[in-house]
Design an enzyme around this catalytic site. Structure first.
Site, PDB file in Angstrom:
ATOM      1  N   ASP A 152     -27.178  -5.744   6.149  1.00 22.99           N
ATOM      2  CA  ASP A 152     -25.881  -5.078   6.104  1.00 22.99           C
ATOM      3  C   ASP A 152     -24.798  -6.000   5.541  1.00 22.99           C
ATOM      4  O   ASP A 152     -24.876  -7.219   5.697  1.00 22.99           O
ATOM      5  CB  ASP A 152     -25.501  -4.614   7.521  1.00 22.99           C
ATOM      6  CG  ASP A 152     -24.412  -3.549   7.519  1.00 22.99           C
ATOM      7  OD1 ASP A 152     -24.126  -2.988   6.437  1.00 22.99           O
ATOM      8  OD2 ASP A 152     -23.846  -3.284   8.592  1.00 22.99           O
ATOM      9  N   ASN A 155     -27.876   7.245   5.099  1.00 24.12           N
ATOM     10  CA  ASN A 155     -27.202   6.715   3.909  1.00 24.12           C
ATOM     11  C   ASN A 155     -26.983   7.777   2.818  1.00 24.12           C
ATOM     12  O   ASN A 155     -26.208   7.560   1.884  1.00 24.12           O
ATOM     13  CB  ASN A 155     -27.940   5.502   3.333  1.00 24.12           C
ATOM     14  CG  ASN A 155     -27.775   4.236   4.164  1.00 24.12           C
ATOM     15  OD1 ASN A 155     -28.680   3.396   4.252  1.00 24.12           O
ATOM     16  ND2 ASN A 155     -26.612   4.070   4.806  1.00 24.12           N
TER      17      ASN A 155
END
Ligand code: IPE
Ligand code: IPE
Ligand code: MG
Length: 228
Positions: free
Chosen positions: A16, A64
């Site tokens: 991330d 996502n």
């Protein structure tokens, strides 16, 4: 505790911070993702050199898809390029490539590239590189439970045998970069007794030295599994 018991076999990473890495530099998010792929390359090579049996990387979640279309297509483009450019290395280095998640629902050209990559590496016997694509842990558990039910008994063991990660060593260590402290629907089942590490480093800045440091930290932890 013996040395052997504290050596990690299977590490997973929630990669991330690509967006924030780019933002800090006033660059488009896609550049952050591009640099993220470079980190994937160096860290996965290092994981093999350090003797890990499996490295599982969260590359694209079922959530996502909620991102803007141009970002999703930039990510898919990078994924295609990565498979094409790195496949020969996987073949040569005896890497067992494995994809977890609902990857067959990705675009047909990507599915074809993955099918080919899996076929070309199918006979490999070395360390596993596991890429989570269109992966959501709740979805994985629901699919596994349904398969277990269809075969008969639903139990911890029968569900576990149907998870996308079946056949991999148990998860030892889960690392998340970028300072966020959450699992974001990643390996919820597998993390039951994994050690967790949340580091502030943004994923494009994560290097083999960071991995080495994490493995050292892991080696010093005492795992109890509820016993004493
Ligand atoms: C991780 O970086 C990459 C993917 C989720 C594909 P992000 O894009 O989430 O970066 P931040 O969290 O916005 O910084
Ligand atoms: C998790 O990161 C997914 C991947 C790294 C592929 P996100 O950036 O999507 O997670 P949230 O939205 O911050 O929880
Ligand atoms: Mg993020």
């Amino acid at each position: 505790m013996s040395e052997a018991a504290s050596k990690a076999r299977h590490v997973a990473i929630i990669m991330d911070g690509n967006g924030r890495w780019a933002k800090k530099r006033h660059l488009p998010r896609a550049v952050g993702h591009q640099r993220g792929v470079e980190a994937v390359r160096s860290v996965s090579r290092a994981a093999r050199a350090m003797g890990l049996e499996a490295l599982t990387l969260y590359a694209f979640s079922t959530e996502n898809w909620r991102r803007p279309e141009d970002e999703v297509s930039a990510l898919m483009g990078l994924l295609k390029h990565f498979i094409q450019s790195d496949l020969e290395e996987f073949v040569r280095d005896n890497v067992r490539l494995k994809i977890i998640g609902e990857w067959r629902m990705l675009a047909p050209d990507i599915v074809a590239l993955i099918d080919n990559a899996l076929e070309r590496t199918a006979a490999n016997t070395g360390p596993a590189l596991v890429v989570a694509l269109n992966y959501g842990s709740q979805d994985e558990i629901a699919r596994a439970a349904a398969k277990a039910a269809a075969k008969g008994a639903v139990s911890v063991e029968s569900i576990e045998a149907e998870l996308d990660t079946a056949g991999l060593p148990p998860l030892d260590l889960l690392i998340r970069t970028s300072g966020e402290v959450r699992l974001s629907n990643f390996l919820l089942w597998q993390a039951a007794y994994a050690e967790m590490m949340f580091v502030d480093t943004l994923w494009p800045d994560f290097t083999p030295a960071h991995l080495e440091e994490a493995l050292k930290d892991f080696a010093g932890r005492e795992r109890r599994y509820g016993g004493r």
